[in-house]
Scaffold this active site. Structure first.
Site, PDB file in Angstrom:
ATOM      1  N   ASN A   1      48.779   5.552  32.413  1.00  0.00           N
ATOM      2  CA  ASN A   1      47.323   5.508  32.168  1.00  0.00           C
ATOM      3  C   ASN A   1      46.890   4.270  31.418  1.00  0.00           C
ATOM      4  O   ASN A   1      45.772   4.216  30.891  1.00  0.00           O
ATOM      5  CB  ASN A   1      46.870   6.764  31.418  1.00  0.00           C
ATOM      6  CG  ASN A   1      47.649   6.999  30.138  1.00  0.00           C
ATOM      7  OD1 ASN A   1      48.252   6.079  29.595  1.00  0.00           O
ATOM      8  ND2 ASN A   1      47.653   8.235  29.668  1.00  0.00           N
TER       9      ASN A   1
ATOM     10  N   SER B   1      62.851   6.352  33.835  1.00  0.00           N
ATOM     11  CA  SER B   1      62.960   4.930  33.439  1.00  0.00           C
ATOM     12  C   SER B   1      61.766   4.467  32.609  1.00  0.00           C
ATOM     13  O   SER B   1      61.785   3.369  32.063  1.00  0.00           O
ATOM     14  CB  SER B   1      63.059   4.050  34.689  1.00  0.00           C
ATOM     15  OG  SER B   1      61.834   4.081  35.418  1.00  0.00           O
TER      16      SER B   1
ATOM     17  N   ASN C   1      60.226  15.648  35.530  1.00  0.00           N
ATOM     18  CA  ASN C   1      59.166  14.882  34.881  1.00  0.00           C
ATOM     19  C   ASN C   1      58.450  13.905  35.792  1.00  0.00           C
ATOM     20  O   ASN C   1      57.319  13.510  35.516  1.00  0.00           O
ATOM     21  CB  ASN C   1      59.795  14.122  33.688  1.00  0.00           C
ATOM     22  CG  ASN C   1      58.873  13.075  33.134  1.00  0.00           C
ATOM     23  OD1 ASN C   1      57.950  13.367  32.388  1.00  0.00           O
ATOM     24  ND2 ASN C   1      59.101  11.818  33.543  1.00  0.00           N
TER      25      ASN C   1
ATOM     26  N   VAL D   1      61.526  11.457  44.635  1.00  0.00           N
ATOM     27  CA  VAL D   1      61.708  12.912  44.519  1.00  0.00           C
ATOM     28  C   VAL D   1      60.922  13.675  45.592  1.00  0.00           C
ATOM     29  O   VAL D   1      61.190  14.855  45.839  1.00  0.00           O
ATOM     30  CB  VAL D   1      61.321  13.426  43.115  1.00  0.00           C
ATOM     31  CG1 VAL D   1      62.280  12.887  42.062  1.00  0.00           C
ATOM     32  CG2 VAL D   1      59.880  13.079  42.777  1.00  0.00           C
TER      33      VAL D   1
ATOM     34  N   LYS E   1      49.385  19.411  38.866  1.00  0.00           N
ATOM     35  CA  LYS E   1      49.869  19.779  37.535  1.00  0.00           C
ATOM     36  C   LYS E   1      49.696  21.285  37.292  1.00  0.00           C
ATOM     37  O   LYS E   1      50.522  21.920  36.646  1.00  0.00           O
ATOM     38  CB  LYS E   1      49.170  18.953  36.467  1.00  0.00           C
ATOM     39  CG  LYS E   1      49.601  17.495  36.474  1.00  0.00           C
ATOM     40  CD  LYS E   1      51.126  17.361  36.351  1.00  0.00           C
ATOM     41  CE  LYS E   1      51.606  15.941  36.277  1.00  0.00           C
ATOM     42  NZ  LYS E   1      53.069  15.835  36.070  1.00  0.00           N
TER      43      LYS E   1
ATOM     44  N   TYR F   1      45.246  14.975  41.549  1.00  0.00           N
ATOM     45  CA  TYR F   1      46.328  15.056  40.556  1.00  0.00           C
ATOM     46  C   TYR F   1      46.322  16.391  39.813  1.00  0.00           C
ATOM     47  O   TYR F   1      47.360  17.036  39.672  1.00  0.00           O
ATOM     48  CB  TYR F   1      46.136  13.893  39.580  1.00  0.00           C
ATOM     49  CG  TYR F   1      46.931  13.936  38.315  1.00  0.00           C
ATOM     50  CD1 TYR F   1      46.372  14.445  37.139  1.00  0.00           C
ATOM     51  CD2 TYR F   1      48.231  13.453  38.271  1.00  0.00           C
ATOM     52  CE1 TYR F   1      47.084  14.473  35.963  1.00  0.00           C
ATOM     53  CE2 TYR F   1      48.959  13.479  37.086  1.00  0.00           C
ATOM     54  CZ  TYR F   1      48.377  13.980  35.945  1.00  0.00           C
ATOM     55  OH  TYR F   1      49.089  14.014  34.762  1.00  0.00           O
TER      56      TYR F   1
ATOM     57  N   THR G   1      46.582  13.457  26.425  1.00  0.00           N
ATOM     58  CA  THR G   1      46.508  12.032  26.768  1.00  0.00           C
ATOM     59  C   THR G   1      47.568  11.284  25.984  1.00  0.00           C
ATOM     60  O   THR G   1      47.440  11.098  24.778  1.00  0.00           O
ATOM     61  CB  THR G   1      45.102  11.488  26.461  1.00  0.00           C
ATOM     62  OG1 THR G   1      44.156  12.261  27.208  1.00  0.00           O
ATOM     63  CG2 THR G   1      44.994  10.022  26.878  1.00  0.00           C
TER      64      THR G   1
HETATM   65  C1  RM4 Z   1      46.864  13.645  31.987  1.00  0.00           C
HETATM   66  C2  RM4 Z   1      45.513  13.545  31.293  1.00  0.00           C
HETATM   67  C3  RM4 Z   1      45.394  12.186  30.631  1.00  0.00           C
HETATM   68  C4  RM4 Z   1      45.684  11.073  31.642  1.00  0.00           C
HETATM   69  C5  RM4 Z   1      47.012  11.331  32.327  1.00  0.00           C
HETATM   70  C6  RM4 Z   1      47.311  10.300  33.395  1.00  0.00           C
HETATM   71  O1  RM4 Z   1      46.967  14.853  32.673  1.00  0.00           O
HETATM   72  O2  RM4 Z   1      44.513  13.679  32.254  1.00  0.00           O
HETATM   73  O3  RM4 Z   1      44.097  12.025  30.087  1.00  0.00           O
HETATM   74  O4  RM4 Z   1      45.723   9.835  30.942  1.00  0.00           O
HETATM   75  O5  RM4 Z   1      46.985  12.598  32.937  1.00  0.00           O
END
Ligand code: RM4
Length: 260
Positions: free
Chosen positions: A201, A14, A97, A71, A167, A163, A195
């Site tokens: 972000n 979304s 995603n 999810v 990833k 985080y 980014t």
């Molecule tokens: C990405 C990276 C970006 C950040 C996003 C939330 O992996 O770190 O810089 O803005 O995450």
């Protein structure tokens, strides 16, 4: 039409990169099922955003459904696949995603922030990939799974200690699933966005100094746009990538390689 008459599932569809993937898939001829998470935080899957993306897809002449669900819960992936098959008869592509990144310092990271981030970003990717792969195997016509990993699979972030491991895990999940699912003709790859300016972000990049640092660090001179990532997802989902599995595609404007 790289995805003509394909059925594409997009989690976190979304907003941000997910929304761009959903629309790009429709533009390339696919019908689309988007997952969204109607959290009590209005920025997560607010209904109006869902209605907007459904409208964009239908305006492109393709069909679309929206299925709410977190999810991180195993049943969400199962329900999402079931509703997609009910609506469109099959699943050809999964864009795994959905992800969150509540920036937070390491030393006072609350356990619940860590657990929620791992739950959505890694466990969620696992459960939805598993559900989609089961359906693809049953269909017997192969499929494509593209996970949204990140440049953060390869580098760290001082405010992203919860985080970045998720990833890296998503990238590794695609490598292992490529092996496990190859015999069924199901390809598994990840994109690694740099980014990208999204609401994920927006608060972080409201810091003009930080935004300027990124723009200086990126050889192409600009932050990424969701469409920059979505078009790479479409490539990996399409037959143009028919011999690509277990791979990762950096979509970062050159940021990763730019040390000096
Ligand atoms: C990405 C990276 C970006 C950040 C996003 C939330 O992996 O770190 O810089 O803005 O995450």
């Amino acid at each position: 039409m790289l995805l003509k008459d394909k059925v594409v599932i997009v989690t976190g569809g979304s907003r941000g990169i997910g929304r761009a993937i959903a629309v790009a898939s429709a533009r390339e001829g696919a019908d689309v099922a988007i997952n969204y998470w109607g959290d009590n935080d209005a920025s997560y899957g607010r209904r109006s955003a869902v209605e907007e993306v459904l409208g964009e897809i239908e305006a492109l002449g393709r069909r679309a459904i929206a299925v709410e669900g977190n999810v991180a819960l195993p049943e969400t992936g199962t329900e999402l696949v079931k509703r997609t098959v009910q609506a469109f008869g099959k699943v050809d592509v999964l864009a795994s995603n959905a992800g969150i990144c509540p920036f937070h310092a390491f030393l006072d990271m609350p356990p619940e922030v860590l657990e929620t981030t791992v739950g959505v970003n890694l466990n969620g990717a696992y459960f939805v990939t598993q559900a989609a792969a089961r359906q693809m195997k049953e269909q017997g016509t192969g499929g494509a799974i593209v996970a949204t990993s990140s440049i953060s699979a390869l580098v760290g972030g001082g405010m992203q200690t919860h985080y970045t491991p998720t990833k890296a895990g998503v990238h590794s999940l695609m490598q292992s699933c490529a092996i496990a699912l190859g015999p069924y003709g199901i390809r598994c790859n990840s994109v690694m966005p740099g980014t990208i300016a999204t609401d994920l972000n927006a608060e972080d990049l409201a810091d003009e100094a930080k935004k300027a640092y990124f723009e200086k660090r990126i050889p192409l001179g600009r932050l990424g746009r969701p469409e920059d990532v979505a078009d790479c997802v479409v490539f990996l989902a399409s037959d143009l990538a028919r011999y690509v599995t277990g791979a990762a595609l950096l979509v970062d404007g050159g940021m990763f390689v730019n040390l000096q």
